[in-house]
Scaffold this motif. Structure first.
Motif, mmCIF file in Angstrom:
data_model
loop_
_atom_site.group_PDB
_atom_site.id
_atom_site.type_symbol
_atom_site.label_atom_id
_atom_site.label_comp_id
_atom_site.label_asym_id
_atom_site.label_seq_id
_atom_site.Cartn_x
_atom_site.Cartn_y
_atom_site.Cartn_z
ATOM 1 N N CYS A 204 0.808 -1.224 0.000
ATOM 2 C CA CYS A 204 0.000 0.000 0.000
ATOM 3 C C CYS A 204 0.840 1.271 0.000
ATOM 4 N N ARG A 205 2.129 1.131 0.031
ATOM 5 C CA ARG A 205 3.002 2.301 0.062
ATOM 6 C C ARG A 205 2.939 3.041 -1.257
ATOM 7 N N THR A 206 2.992 4.363 -1.175
ATOM 8 C CA THR A 206 3.109 5.196 -2.371
ATOM 9 C C THR A 206 4.381 6.026 -2.243
ATOM 10 N N GLN A 207 4.853 6.541 -3.357
ATOM 11 C CA GLN A 207 6.084 7.330 -3.384
ATOM 12 C C GLN A 207 5.803 8.701 -3.997
ATOM 13 N N GLY A 208 6.182 9.733 -3.269
ATOM 14 C CA GLY A 208 5.996 11.090 -3.773
ATOM 15 C C GLY A 208 4.733 11.731 -3.252
ATOM 16 N N PRO A 209 4.689 13.061 -3.256
ATOM 17 C CA PRO A 209 3.554 13.792 -2.670
ATOM 18 C C PRO A 209 2.258 13.659 -3.449
ATOM 19 N N GLN A 210 2.332 13.307 -4.722
ATOM 20 C CA GLN A 210 1.113 13.186 -5.529
ATOM 21 C C GLN A 210 1.127 11.862 -6.295
ATOM 22 N N ALA A 211 1.367 10.800 -5.580
ATOM 23 C CA ALA A 211 1.461 9.480 -6.203
ATOM 24 C C ALA A 211 0.133 9.050 -6.812
ATOM 25 N N THR A 212 0.213 8.306 -7.894
ATOM 26 C CA THR A 212 -0.997 7.836 -8.574
ATOM 27 C C THR A 212 -1.176 6.331 -8.463
ATOM 28 N N LYS A 213 -0.230 5.639 -7.820
ATOM 29 C CA LYS A 213 -0.367 4.193 -7.652
ATOM 30 C C LYS A 213 0.361 3.718 -6.398
ATOM 31 N N THR A 214 -0.083 2.600 -5.879
ATOM 32 C CA THR A 214 0.616 1.937 -4.781
ATOM 33 C C THR A 214 1.742 1.075 -5.360
ATOM 34 N N LEU A 215 2.671 0.638 -4.487
ATOM 35 C CA LEU A 215 3.771 -0.196 -4.973
ATOM 36 C C LEU A 215 3.258 -1.465 -5.641
ATOM 37 N N VAL A 216 2.214 -2.045 -5.061
ATOM 38 C CA VAL A 216 1.595 -3.244 -5.635
ATOM 39 C C VAL A 216 0.098 -2.978 -5.753
ATOM 40 N N HIS A 217 -0.446 -3.157 -6.967
ATOM 41 C CA HIS A 217 -1.883 -2.950 -7.158
ATOM 42 C C HIS A 217 -2.654 -3.968 -6.316
ATOM 43 N N HIS A 218 -3.815 -3.559 -5.802
ATOM 44 C CA HIS A 218 -4.546 -4.433 -4.885
ATOM 45 C C HIS A 218 -4.962 -5.758 -5.536
ATOM 46 N N GLU A 219 -5.194 -5.757 -6.863
ATOM 47 C CA GLU A 219 -5.535 -7.017 -7.525
ATOM 48 C C GLU A 219 -4.335 -7.967 -7.527
ATOM 49 N N GLU A 220 -3.133 -7.409 -7.686
ATOM 50 C CA GLU A 220 -1.923 -8.220 -7.622
ATOM 51 C C GLU A 220 -1.669 -8.677 -6.187
ATOM 52 N N SER A 221 -1.978 -7.819 -5.210
ATOM 53 C CA SER A 221 -1.863 -8.231 -3.808
ATOM 54 C C SER A 221 -2.734 -9.457 -3.554
ATOM 55 N N ALA A 222 -3.935 -9.444 -4.093
ATOM 56 C CA ALA A 222 -4.853 -10.577 -3.910
ATOM 57 C C ALA A 222 -4.267 -11.847 -4.513
ATOM 58 N N ARG A 223 -3.680 -11.721 -5.702
ATOM 59 C CA ARG A 223 -3.079 -12.900 -6.333
ATOM 60 C C ARG A 223 -1.874 -13.405 -5.539
ATOM 61 N N ASN A 224 -1.059 -12.469 -5.052
ATOM 62 C CA ASN A 224 0.117 -12.856 -4.265
ATOM 63 C C ASN A 224 -0.277 -13.562 -2.975
ATOM 64 N N LEU A 225 -1.258 -13.000 -2.286
ATOM 65 C CA LEU A 225 -1.701 -13.595 -1.025
ATOM 66 C C LEU A 225 -2.309 -14.976 -1.248
ATOM 67 N N ALA A 226 -3.065 -15.123 -2.332
ATOM 68 C CA ALA A 226 -3.639 -16.425 -2.658
ATOM 69 C C ALA A 226 -2.542 -17.444 -2.960
ATOM 70 N N GLU A 227 -1.471 -16.997 -3.619
ATOM 71 C CA GLU A 227 -0.357 -17.897 -3.921
ATOM 72 C C GLU A 227 0.389 -18.298 -2.658
ATOM 73 N N LEU A 228 0.551 -17.366 -1.730
ATOM 74 C CA LEU A 228 1.175 -17.704 -0.448
ATOM 75 C C LEU A 228 0.338 -18.752 0.295
ATOM 76 N N ARG A 229 -0.950 -18.559 0.277
ATOM 77 C CA ARG A 229 -1.841 -19.532 0.933
ATOM 78 C C ARG A 229 -1.749 -20.898 0.250
ATOM 79 N N ARG A 230 -1.713 -20.895 -1.097
ATOM 80 C CA ARG A 230 -1.634 -22.153 -1.839
ATOM 81 C C ARG A 230 -0.352 -22.902 -1.504
ATOM 82 N N ARG A 231 0.765 -22.184 -1.491
ATOM 83 C CA ARG A 231 2.038 -22.836 -1.210
ATOM 84 C C ARG A 231 2.064 -23.389 0.216
ATOM 85 N N ALA A 232 1.535 -22.620 1.141
ATOM 86 C CA ALA A 232 1.506 -23.090 2.528
ATOM 87 C C ALA A 232 0.684 -24.368 2.650
#
Length: 277
Positions: free
Chosen positions: A153-181
């Motif tokens: 959820c981190r952004t860079q700069g005073p007027q950032a237009t995106k987070t470091l990781v888009h929330h849809e990609e966060s969902a995919r990453n978290l699902a993959e972590l759960r799958r591997r576990a």
């Protein structure tokens, strides 16, 4: 630097964890860790010792609180259980909730030979976590305590237009972590949602502002919702701690937790975990 600034640095940066994947990392001396932190060895080692001592004291105080000993006794852990606390700087720092939990196990359940390994690197996102998950799988733990997603959820700069990781990609990453576990280990999992921050303090803090670091609670709430969808039994720190959390739980940067905040996190984890069958 002031003592407060030095302590903040030691809570945010842990060279030994950031460099852990390098072949020679285990052989790096404390002198090198101090130099990488930009601190004299005596200052580095002295303040690190004091931070760790305070974490041990926090565990002792927590153990004296009503109900905490009972919660520790009722955790669903077999003898010699292996636990991995998996996260970012909220978990990796020398006074983290995971360090406090480790001290509690040593004080209350030493004969059970429970071990807690911290696999956490400051600043990492869920994308980085996918890479580091292999280290967790190799341990074949009994429990994995997942506390990731804040840095997505981190952004860079005073007027950032995106987070470091888009929330849809966060969902995919978290699902993959759960799958591997679930597929590569026999571990049971406890998921913690990202907590909220104090947005104004984050934006004003010199140590974060110099890099343009910002956070929005709306983004953190969205990732917290994803974690709850990953596991309906997730510990909802975003809801439990408030948005923002009370001032005494946070450092001056509005992002990282004070020793009181880390003690609160440890108690939240114990309370939630001990209620699991």
């Amino acid at each position: 630097m002031s003592i407060e600034q030095i302590r903040w640095l030691l809570k945010v940066l842990q060279p030994e964890r950031s460099l852990a994947s390098f072949p020679g990392a285990a052989g790096l001396s404390q002198e090198i860790h101090a130099a990488l932190s930009g601190l004299p060895l005596e200052t580095y080692s002295g303040e690190l010792f004091r931070l760790r001592a305070e974490a041990k004291q926090a565990a002792s105080e927590l153990l004296d609180e009503p109900g905490v000993a009972s919660m520790l006794d009722h955790l669903p852990l077999r003898k010699a259980a292996k636990i991995v606390a998996f996260g970012d700087s909220l978990t990796s720092e020398p006074q983290s909730w995971a360090v406090i939990l480790s001290e509690l196990f040593a004080a209350r359940r030493a004969t059970d030979e429970v071990s807690l390994m911290i696999s956490a690197v400051g600043g990492e996102t869920t994308t980085h976590a996918l890479v580091r998950m292999g280290q967790v799988v190799a341990q074949q733990p009994d429990w994995i305590l997942f506390f990731v997603g804040t840095n997505d959820c981190r952004t860079q700069g005073p007027q950032a237009t995106k987070t470091l990781v888009h929330h849809e990609e966060s969902a995919r990453n978290l699902a993959e972590l759960r799958r591997r576990a679930s597929q590569e280990t026999k571990a049971r999992c406890l998921w913690l949602t990202p907590p909220a921050v104090n947005e104004a303090l984050v934006a004003e803090h010199p140590g974060l502002a110099r890099f343009g670091v910002r956070f929005r609670n709306a983004d953190l709430e969205r990732v917290a919702k994803i974690v709850r969808e990953i596991d309906e039994q997730a510990l909802d720190l975003f809801a439990n701690l408030g948005a923002p959390p009370p001032p005494d739980l946070l450092l001056a940067d509005g992002l990282h937790f004070s020793i009181a905040g880390q003690k609160r996190l440890a108690r939240e984890v114990l309370s939630h975990w001990s209620s699991r069958p």
